[in-house]
Design a protein around this motif. Structure first.
Motif, PDB file in Angstrom:
ATOM      1  N   HIS A 120      37.658  41.707  39.094  1.00  0.00           N
ATOM      2  CA  HIS A 120      37.578  43.054  38.783  1.00  0.00           C
ATOM      3  C   HIS A 120      36.038  43.515  38.589  1.00  0.00           C
ATOM      4  O   HIS A 120      36.092  44.196  37.732  1.00  0.00           O
ATOM      5  N   GLN A 159      37.871  43.018  45.265  1.00  0.00           N
ATOM      6  CA  GLN A 159      39.354  42.209  44.497  1.00  0.00           C
ATOM      7  C   GLN A 159      40.003  40.870  44.586  1.00  0.00           C
ATOM      8  O   GLN A 159      40.250  39.598  44.156  1.00  0.00           O
ATOM      9  N   HIS A 190      38.978  37.798  43.574  1.00  0.00           N
ATOM     10  CA  HIS A 190      40.133  37.637  42.475  1.00  0.00           C
ATOM     11  C   HIS A 190      39.127  37.762  41.515  1.00  0.00           C
ATOM     12  O   HIS A 190      39.148  37.327  40.513  1.00  0.00           O
ATOM     13  N   ARG A 220      36.629  48.419  47.217  1.00  0.00           N
ATOM     14  CA  ARG A 220      36.617  47.894  45.504  1.00  0.00           C
ATOM     15  C   ARG A 220      37.566  46.589  45.958  1.00  0.00           C
ATOM     16  O   ARG A 220      37.966  45.342  45.178  1.00  0.00           O
TER      17      ARG A 220
END
Length: 268
Positions: free
Chosen positions: A212, A206, A210, A202
């Motif tokens: 979520h 992210q 960039h 994860r």
């Protein structure tokens, strides 16, 4: 004469390593067959990432300045570093509080002209001790995954992490820590110019995208990092805790291979 190891042999070995049924076949829409093409919004282009400027010559003064959080234009300094300066900067970095608890930094390891780049999240206890990413149980699983793809650590493969220092007790990376380390990873990618990036977990996803969005919603299709195809999959440490997700990782690795094949076809 010994029989040559085939792709099927490698995948069979990985199935055994992952403790999956060797007769397992992927669900529809998962692993792509040789005859299938990648369904992406735009065709993947064989255009390498561009560097922001000519590499800056090795300089301990520059490394010392860029290793501190309050240096003006710190990200711009890092974006022009050569390998020697970048490695020296990471080794002495005090840009976030993790320097107070680490044993040593974990810069990354492998072929610095690699076509493949695998990016994890943060060093663990064994990595912190040895200064190399993915050397514990998760590292052994990653090595098996690489072998199934016909790859080997250090040969056309570079392995790195988003964080270069171990968080205490292997906790999740914090936002400010990721922000301070991000220029290092970005420069590594710019210097290597890999053909395909595989984001493991994860926090790697992210940081690179960039985004979520849950990892489960991002995997299964190619993304892009500054023009480089990027494949999302689970971190090997997560797979050790959640064995039911191993089948999905097999699908992701096969997708990564198909993306690489398409990239090479486009480059010819």
């Amino acid at each position: 004469m010994a029989r040559k190891t085939t792709s099927a042999d490698r995948w069979s070995a990985l199935l055994k390593t992952l403790e999956l049924d060797p007769l397992w076949t992927p669900r529809p829409g998962g692993v792509l067959d040789q005859s299938e093409s990648i369904q992406a919004a735009q065709p993947l282009q064989a255009t390498p990432i561009g560097e922001p400027g000519a590499p800056m010559a090795a300089s301990m003064d520059v490394a010392d300045a860029a290793s501190k959080p309050d240096t003006p234009n710190r990200a711009e300094l890092i974006a022009r570093m050569d390998w020697a300066t970048l490695e020296a900067t990471v080794a002495q970095c005090v840009a976030c509080p993790l320097w107070e608890t680490r044993t040593q930094t974990v810069f990354g390891v492998g072929d610095r002209q690699a076509a493949w780049m695998f990016v994890g999240e943060a060093p663990g206890a064994e990595e912190d001790k040895r200064g190399e990413p993915f050397v514990g149980r998760a590292g052994k699983l990653l090595d098996a995954m690489l072998a199934a793809m016909g790859l080997h650590r250090g040969e056309n493969v570079f392995i790195s992490n988003v964080l270069k220092s171990r968080p205490p007790n292997n906790r999740d990376p914090l936002g400010p820590e990721v922000q301070q380390c991000e220029p290092y990873l970005k420069r590594q990618i710019a210097l290597i110019q890999p053909k395909v990036i595989v984001a493991l977990g994860r926090f790697a996803v992210q940081s690179l995208l960039h985004a979520h969005t849950p990892l489960s919603e991002l995997r299964g299709r190619p993304h892009a990092y500054e023009g480089i195809p990027l494949i999302v999959t689970y971190h090997p440490a997560y797979l050790l805790r959640s064995p039911l997700e191993k089948r999905k990782t097999l699908e992701d690795l096969r997708l990564a291979q198909r993306v690489m094949a398409q990239f090479r076809d486009a480059a010819e």
